[in-house]
Structure formats: structure tokens, C-alpha cells
Design a protein around this motif. Structure first.
Motif, PDB file in Angstrom:
ATOM      1  N   SER A  63       0.894  -1.247   0.315  1.00 21.08           N
ATOM      2  CA  SER A  63       0.194  -0.451  -0.253  1.00 21.08           C
ATOM      3  C   SER A  63       1.093   1.439   0.181  1.00 21.08           C
ATOM      4  N   LEU A  64       0.100   2.509  -0.870  1.00 24.97           N
ATOM      5  CA  LEU A  64       0.912   3.556  -0.221  1.00 24.97           C
ATOM      6  C   LEU A  64      -0.319   4.848   0.433  1.00 24.97           C
ATOM      7  N   LEU A  65       0.834   4.972   1.240  1.00 24.10           N
ATOM      8  CA  LEU A  65      -0.033   5.947   2.342  1.00 24.10           C
ATOM      9  C   LEU A  65       0.283   7.547   2.658  1.00 24.10           C
ATOM     10  N   TRP A  66      -0.350   8.611   2.640  1.00 24.47           N
ATOM     11  CA  TRP A  66      -0.074  10.263   2.194  1.00 24.47           C
ATOM     12  C   TRP A  66      -0.295  10.443   3.942  1.00 24.47           C
ATOM     13  N   TYR A  67       0.008  11.353   4.521  1.00 28.42           N
ATOM     14  CA  TYR A  67       0.411  11.816   5.808  1.00 28.42           C
ATOM     15  C   TYR A  67       0.388  13.686   5.529  1.00 28.42           C
ATOM     16  N   LYS A  68       0.387  14.176   6.644  1.00 26.74           N
ATOM     17  CA  LYS A  68       0.222  15.348   6.308  1.00 26.74           C
ATOM     18  C   LYS A  68       1.578  15.970   7.813  1.00 26.74           C
ATOM     19  N   GLN A  69       1.975  16.296   7.417  1.00 30.98           N
ATOM     20  CA  GLN A  69       2.965  16.731   8.677  1.00 30.98           C
ATOM     21  C   GLN A  69       2.885  18.736   8.971  1.00 30.98           C
ATOM     22  N   GLU A  70       2.299  19.181   9.845  1.00 31.62           N
ATOM     23  CA  GLU A  70       3.014  20.245  10.692  1.00 31.62           C
ATOM     24  C   GLU A  70       4.179  20.606  11.624  1.00 31.62           C
ATOM     25  N   LYS A  71       3.021  21.519  12.590  1.00 33.80           N
ATOM     26  CA  LYS A  71       4.471  21.002  13.599  1.00 33.80           C
ATOM     27  C   LYS A  71       5.100  19.721  14.270  1.00 33.80           C
ATOM     28  N   ALA A  81       4.046  15.690  14.968  1.00 36.87           N
ATOM     29  CA  ALA A  81       4.200  14.423  14.510  1.00 36.87           C
ATOM     30  C   ALA A  81       2.712  14.657  13.426  1.00 36.87           C
ATOM     31  N   PRO A  82       3.409  13.627  11.749  1.00 39.38           N
ATOM     32  CA  PRO A  82       2.886  12.632  10.971  1.00 39.38           C
ATOM     33  C   PRO A  82       1.673  12.971  11.368  1.00 39.38           C
ATOM     34  N   THR A  83       0.761  13.007  10.214  1.00 34.75           N
ATOM     35  CA  THR A  83      -0.815  12.611  10.261  1.00 34.75           C
ATOM     36  C   THR A  83      -2.054  11.843   9.520  1.00 34.75           C
ATOM     37  N   PHE A  84      -2.100  10.765   9.257  1.00 37.96           N
ATOM     38  CA  PHE A  84      -2.711  10.611   7.597  1.00 37.96           C
ATOM     39  C   PHE A  84      -3.272  11.196   7.924  1.00 37.96           C
ATOM     40  N   LEU A  85      -3.368  10.703   6.445  1.00 41.15           N
ATOM     41  CA  LEU A  85      -4.840  10.910   5.065  1.00 41.15           C
ATOM     42  C   LEU A  85      -5.526   9.972   4.804  1.00 41.15           C
ATOM     43  N   PHE A  86      -4.319   8.944   4.261  1.00 41.91           N
ATOM     44  CA  PHE A  86      -5.155   8.208   3.131  1.00 41.91           C
ATOM     45  C   PHE A  86      -4.026   7.126   2.816  1.00 41.91           C
ATOM     46  N   MET A  87      -5.046   6.126   2.914  1.00 41.71           N
ATOM     47  CA  MET A  87      -3.839   4.829   2.539  1.00 41.71           C
ATOM     48  C   MET A  87      -5.040   4.404   0.789  1.00 41.71           C
ATOM     49  N   LEU A  88      -3.917   3.754   0.065  1.00 43.52           N
ATOM     50  CA  LEU A  88      -4.237   3.344  -1.529  1.00 43.52           C
ATOM     51  C   LEU A  88      -3.317   2.113  -1.728  1.00 43.52           C
ATOM     52  N   THR A  89      -4.418   1.345  -1.988  1.00 45.51           N
ATOM     53  CA  THR A  89      -4.281  -0.113  -2.453  1.00 45.51           C
ATOM     54  C   THR A  89      -3.958  -1.056  -4.151  1.00 45.51           C
ATOM     55  N   SER A  90      -5.810   0.446  -4.504  1.00 46.07           N
ATOM     56  CA  SER A  90      -5.132   0.019  -5.767  1.00 46.07           C
ATOM     57  C   SER A  90      -5.245   0.619  -6.834  1.00 46.07           C
ATOM     58  N   SER A  91      -5.069   0.244  -8.211  1.00 41.90           N
ATOM     59  CA  SER A  91      -5.281   1.209  -9.002  1.00 41.90           C
ATOM     60  C   SER A  91      -6.241   2.063  -9.677  1.00 41.90           C
ATOM     61  N   GLY A  92      -6.358   3.446  -9.660  1.00 43.80           N
ATOM     62  CA  GLY A  92      -7.562   3.829 -10.545  1.00 43.80           C
ATOM     63  C   GLY A  92      -8.784   4.231  -9.846  1.00 43.80           C
ATOM     64  N   ILE A  93      -8.226   3.790  -8.254  1.00 41.82           N
ATOM     65  CA  ILE A  93      -9.542   4.359  -7.376  1.00 41.82           C
ATOM     66  C   ILE A  93      -9.310   4.908  -6.436  1.00 41.82           C
ATOM     67  N   GLU A  94     -10.036   6.468  -6.639  1.00 43.51           N
ATOM     68  CA  GLU A  94      -9.721   8.107  -5.725  1.00 43.51           C
ATOM     69  C   GLU A  94     -10.575   7.934  -4.641  1.00 43.51           C
ATOM     70  N   LYS A  95      -9.354   7.884  -3.700  1.00 40.83           N
ATOM     71  CA  LYS A  95      -9.611   8.354  -2.001  1.00 40.83           C
ATOM     72  C   LYS A  95     -10.030   9.470  -2.221  1.00 40.83           C
ATOM     73  N   LYS A  96     -11.066  10.042  -1.183  1.00 41.64           N
ATOM     74  CA  LYS A  96     -11.722  12.035  -1.368  1.00 41.64           C
ATOM     75  C   LYS A  96     -12.096  11.882   0.849  1.00 41.64           C
ATOM     76  N   SER A  97     -11.309  13.588   0.921  1.00 44.94           N
ATOM     77  CA  SER A  97     -11.581  13.888   1.903  1.00 44.94           C
ATOM     78  C   SER A  97     -11.502  15.342   2.177  1.00 44.94           C
ATOM     79  N   GLY A  98     -12.591  15.746   1.802  1.00 44.18           N
ATOM     80  CA  GLY A  98     -12.940  17.121   1.462  1.00 44.18           C
ATOM     81  C   GLY A  98     -12.805  17.679   1.070  1.00 44.18           C
ATOM     82  N   ARG A  99     -11.726  18.503   0.639  1.00 49.30           N
ATOM     83  CA  ARG A  99     -10.845  19.053  -0.546  1.00 49.30           C
ATOM     84  C   ARG A  99      -9.217  18.438  -0.919  1.00 49.30           C
ATOM     85  N   LEU A 100      -9.665  17.471  -0.323  1.00 46.82           N
ATOM     86  CA  LEU A 100      -7.563  16.765  -0.306  1.00 46.82           C
ATOM     87  C   LEU A 100      -8.697  15.164  -1.714  1.00 46.82           C
ATOM     88  N   SER A 101      -7.976  14.936  -2.201  1.00 49.29           N
ATOM     89  CA  SER A 101      -7.764  13.682  -3.233  1.00 49.29           C
ATOM     90  C   SER A 101      -6.762  12.316  -3.514  1.00 49.29           C
TER      91      SER A 101
END
Lengths: 109, 113
Positions: A32-40, A42-62
Motif C-alpha cells: 500500500s501507499l500512504l499519505w501523511y500531513k506533517q505540521e509542527k 507528528a505526521p497525521t494520516f491522510l490516505f491509504m491507497l492499495t488499488s490502482s485507479g480508485i480515488e480516495k477523497k476527504s473534503g478538498r483533498l483527493s
């Protein structure tokens, strides 16, 4: 050796713009591939992607994964100053995360 | 639910001193890891554990020891601190079932002088 490359390293845009962050990888036994956001802190989890072509969405982020071309993109639309952070991409070959160096995103009001 | 707790938040050591960075999680997660984060280098794996009594080396294990006597705790020991170990250290954990999203602690900023 597993490798994750993120681009650009740094990005400065104005509030309201749309941005695309890139992550390419070379890894054996991809799970799998993971995206994190890090401000000041610890990293905070955004998305986990395991399959091609399937868009994950959360508000303004995809995010979407292309397992054939070995990359993922993270899109942020209508950016806000609170989106300023380092965005990290990581791949999971087995039980260990391998991180890219991150993209530093700065949103100018 | 406290999540992943790291202590201390800040530490200054002299070269040659030893110390232990503490990490505890209350989510009954099987997998725990230690990372260090340096400017321009991203997060690099030091050691990890897939369960109590089981540990393994990551990408940059030299100068560090770990043990996992309980599910909850995963301390990281610096045996003889060196200036090259100046970094921010993160502990992370996740469940062994399915999802791979790790939960990170808030980090320990270590300076070795």
C-alpha cells in the motif's frame, strides 16, 4: 533497495489555488501507499491507497494510485492557509514504512 | 484514549551519555516502530517490532537498542550518544489487522552536544 521520491520538494501558492503533489516509488512486494500531513509535530494520516485507479477523497483533498506506472498524486483544491505543511508519502513493502523526503507546501494568504 | 505517548519531548545529552526514549501506546497495536527525522532526509526507520518479544532492525539501527517486553511499550535506548544522533525521534504504532495507517507520537527532539 526500496525508494520513494516526492516532487516538488517545495511549493508556494496563493490561497484558493489547486495543487498536485507527486510521489513515485520503487519497491518490492508493494502492499500500500500512504499519505501523511506533517505540521509542527507528528505526521497525521491522510490516505491509504492499495488499488490502482480508485480515488480516495476527504473534503478538498483527493489521491489516486497508479500501480502500473508506480506513482501516486495528492490533489488539494481551493487551498487554505491551514493546508501549509509538509506532505509525506510512504510505501509499505512488508511491515516497514519507507518514506519520501516530503513536499513542503506553503499557502500565501 | 491517549494514542501514542512519547517522553521526553526535549532532551539535551552530552557526547557519550546514554538514555532511553520512552514510547507507550494504549490501542493494543501489534506493530511499533521508531523513526528519526533529519532535515532533507525524511523519516528513516531505526527499529521496529511486530509484537511483544519480537524486534528487528530498520534502515539506521547503529547506536540504538530496543526491546518489546509488553505490547504497550517500545523504548529506544541510545547506548553512547553522538552528535550525529541529534534529531527528532518519532514512535509509531498500528494494528496488525488490515489497515496500514500508522499513528505517530508527538516526537522527541534530541540534541547531543
Amino acid at each position: 533497495e526500496d525508494k520513494v521520491v516526492q516532487s516538488p520538494l517545495s511549493l508556494v501558492v496563493h490561497e484558493g489555488d489547486t495543487v498536485t503533489l507527486n510521489c513515485s516509488y520503487e519497491v518490492t512486494n508493494f502492499r500500500s501507499l500512504l499519505w501523511y500531513k506533517q505540521e509542527k509535530k507528528a505526521p497525521t494520516f491522510l490516505f491509504m491507497l492499495t488499488s490502482s485507479g480508485i480515488e480516495k477523497k476527504s473534503g478538498r483533498l483527493s489521491s489516486i494510485l497508479d500501480k502500473k506506472e508506480l506513482f501516486s498524486i495528492l490533489n488539494i483544491t481551493a487551498t487554505q492557509t491551514g493546508d501549509s505543511a509538509v506532505y509525506l508519502c510512504a510505501v509499505v513493502p512488508r511491515e516497514k514504512l519507507t518514506f519520501g523526503t516530503g513536499t513542503r507546501l506553503t499557502i500565501i494568504p | 484514549n491517549a494514542g501514542v505517548t512519547q517522553t521526553p519531548k526535549f532532551q539535551v545529552l552530552k557526547t557519550g551519555q546514554s538514555m532511553t526514549l520512552q514510547c507507550a501506546q494504549d490501542m493494543n497495536h501489534e506493530y511499533m516502530s521508531w523513526y528519526r527525522q533529519d532535515p532533507g532526509m525524511g523519516l528513516r526507520l531505526i527499529h521496529y517490532s511486530v509484537g511483544a518479544g519480537i524486534t528487528d532492525q530498520g534502515e539506521v539501527p547503529n547506536g540504538y537498542n530496543v526491546s518489546r517486553s509488553t505490547t504497550e511499550d517500545f523504548p529506544l535506548r541510545l547506548l553512547s550518544a553522538a552528535p550525529s544522533q541529534t534529531s527528532v525521534y518519532f514512535c509509531a504504532s498500528r494494528t496488525g489487522q488490515g489497515a496500514y495507517g500508522y499513528t505517530f507520537g508527538s516526537g522527541t527532539r534530541l540534541t547531543v552536544v
